[in-house]
Motif scaffolding. Structure first.
Motif, PDB file in Angstrom:
ATOM      1  N   ILE A   1      49.396  48.459  51.676  1.00 22.44           N
ATOM      2  CA  ILE A   1      49.733  49.054  52.973  1.00 22.44           C
ATOM      3  C   ILE A   1      48.676  48.731  54.029  1.00 22.44           C
ATOM      4  N   PHE A   2      47.411  48.695  53.636  1.00 25.25           N
ATOM      5  CA  PHE A   2      46.343  48.432  54.605  1.00 25.25           C
ATOM      6  C   PHE A   2      45.917  46.971  54.659  1.00 25.25           C
TER       7      PHE A   2
ATOM      8  N   PHE B   1      55.035  41.250  51.363  1.00 28.45           N
ATOM      9  CA  PHE B   1      55.727  42.184  52.252  1.00 28.45           C
ATOM     10  C   PHE B   1      57.242  42.001  52.134  1.00 28.45           C
ATOM     11  N   PHE B   2      57.714  40.762  52.129  1.00 28.30           N
ATOM     12  CA  PHE B   2      59.139  40.465  52.011  1.00 28.30           C
ATOM     13  C   PHE B   2      59.713  41.040  50.717  1.00 28.30           C
ATOM     14  N   TRP B   3      59.043  40.794  49.588  1.00 26.89           N
ATOM     15  CA  TRP B   3      59.572  41.266  48.305  1.00 26.89           C
ATOM     16  C   TRP B   3      59.475  42.782  48.170  1.00 26.89           C
ATOM     17  N   MET B   4      58.465  43.388  48.773  1.00 25.61           N
ATOM     18  CA  MET B   4      58.403  44.855  48.758  1.00 25.61           C
ATOM     19  C   MET B   4      59.541  45.434  49.599  1.00 25.61           C
ATOM     20  N   PHE B   5      59.878  44.792  50.697  1.00 28.35           N
ATOM     21  CA  PHE B   5      61.002  45.228  51.532  1.00 28.35           C
ATOM     22  C   PHE B   5      62.320  45.091  50.780  1.00 28.35           C
ATOM     23  N   ILE B   6      62.495  43.979  50.072  1.00 27.46           N
ATOM     24  CA  ILE B   6      63.708  43.784  49.262  1.00 27.46           C
ATOM     25  C   ILE B   6      63.807  44.892  48.212  1.00 27.46           C
ATOM     26  N   GLY B   7      62.683  45.200  47.560  1.00 26.73           N
ATOM     27  CA  GLY B   7      62.679  46.278  46.573  1.00 26.73           C
ATOM     28  C   GLY B   7      63.030  47.621  47.200  1.00 26.73           C
TER      29      GLY B   7
ATOM     30  N   THR C   1      64.849  48.090  49.842  1.00 23.51           N
ATOM     31  CA  THR C   1      66.273  48.044  50.174  1.00 23.51           C
ATOM     32  C   THR C   1      67.114  48.322  48.922  1.00 23.51           C
ATOM     33  N   LEU C   2      66.733  47.752  47.799  1.00 30.18           N
ATOM     34  CA  LEU C   2      67.445  48.004  46.547  1.00 30.18           C
ATOM     35  C   LEU C   2      67.298  49.455  46.100  1.00 30.18           C
ATOM     36  N   PHE C   3      66.137  50.035  46.374  1.00 36.45           N
ATOM     37  CA  PHE C   3      65.851  51.395  45.924  1.00 36.45           C
ATOM     38  C   PHE C   3      66.743  52.427  46.613  1.00 36.45           C
ATOM     39  N   VAL C   4      67.251  52.084  47.776  1.00 44.73           N
ATOM     40  CA  VAL C   4      68.108  52.998  48.542  1.00 44.73           C
ATOM     41  C   VAL C   4      69.383  53.319  47.765  1.00 44.73           C
TER      42      VAL C   4
ATOM     43  N   PHE D   1      66.558  47.570  39.554  1.00 40.63           N
ATOM     44  CA  PHE D   1      66.244  46.245  40.105  1.00 40.63           C
ATOM     45  C   PHE D   1      65.071  46.323  41.082  1.00 40.63           C
ATOM     46  N   ALA D   2      64.990  47.425  41.817  1.00 40.09           N
ATOM     47  CA  ALA D   2      63.869  47.619  42.746  1.00 40.09           C
ATOM     48  C   ALA D   2      62.554  47.649  41.974  1.00 40.09           C
ATOM     49  N   TRP D   3      62.519  48.386  40.885  1.00 44.75           N
ATOM     50  CA  TRP D   3      61.295  48.437  40.081  1.00 44.75           C
ATOM     51  C   TRP D   3      60.946  47.075  39.509  1.00 44.75           C
ATOM     52  N   LEU D   4      61.960  46.328  39.138  1.00 43.55           N
ATOM     53  CA  LEU D   4      61.738  44.979  38.622  1.00 43.55           C
ATOM     54  C   LEU D   4      61.160  44.066  39.708  1.00 43.55           C
ATOM     55  N   VAL D   5      61.734  44.130  40.903  1.00 45.85           N
ATOM     56  CA  VAL D   5      61.247  43.320  42.029  1.00 45.85           C
ATOM     57  C   VAL D   5      59.819  43.729  42.385  1.00 45.85           C
TER      58      VAL D   5
END
Length: 120
Positions: A35-36, A71-77, A79-82, A89-93
């Motif tokens: 995050i920082f 940052f991109f892959w954390m955002f994808i995760g 989005t999946l987590f929603v 899949f979010a945890w996997l990403v």
């Protein structure tokens, strides 16, 4: 026969800064999941032009690319987590992104220590 590289003070200073930026990215990564990392990222963008034509330039680019892909892959995760179905899949990403980022930081730091440029 052993060859020794001799750096001028400017290049040595740039190398030292890149080393500290790797540590700042790693500390942010370990203690806040990145995050920082925007703090050392800004310094990477500011100091990268000063190192043009040296191997340190590639390390600034490596750190910048590592930040944005993570940052991109954390955002994808996120989005999946929603969605309920996407949570596993979010945890996997997120896990894959974490391992990849750890690899990038370690590889960069070790190559910087060996005075090697990072691949483009």
């Amino acid at each position: 026969m052993v060859q020794e590289l001799v750096f001028d003070p400017k290049l040595q200073s740039a190398k030292n800064l890149a080393w500290w930026l790797y540590l700042a990215h790693a500390a942010s990564f370990l203690f806040s999941l990145g995050i920082f990392s925007w703090i050392p990222l800004i310094i990477n963008y500011i100091k990268r032009p000063d190192t043009a034509g040296t191997f340190v330039y590639s390390h600034h680019s490596w750190q910048i690319r590592s930040f944005w892909w993570y940052f991109f892959w954390m955002f994808i995760g996120a989005t999946l987590f929603v969605t309920v179905v996407g949570i596993p899949f979010a945890w996997l990403v997120w896990s894959a992104a974490w391992i990849w980022k750890a690899y990038r930081l370690l590889k960069g730091l070790l190559d910087l220590n060996d005075n090697k440029a990072m691949p483009a």
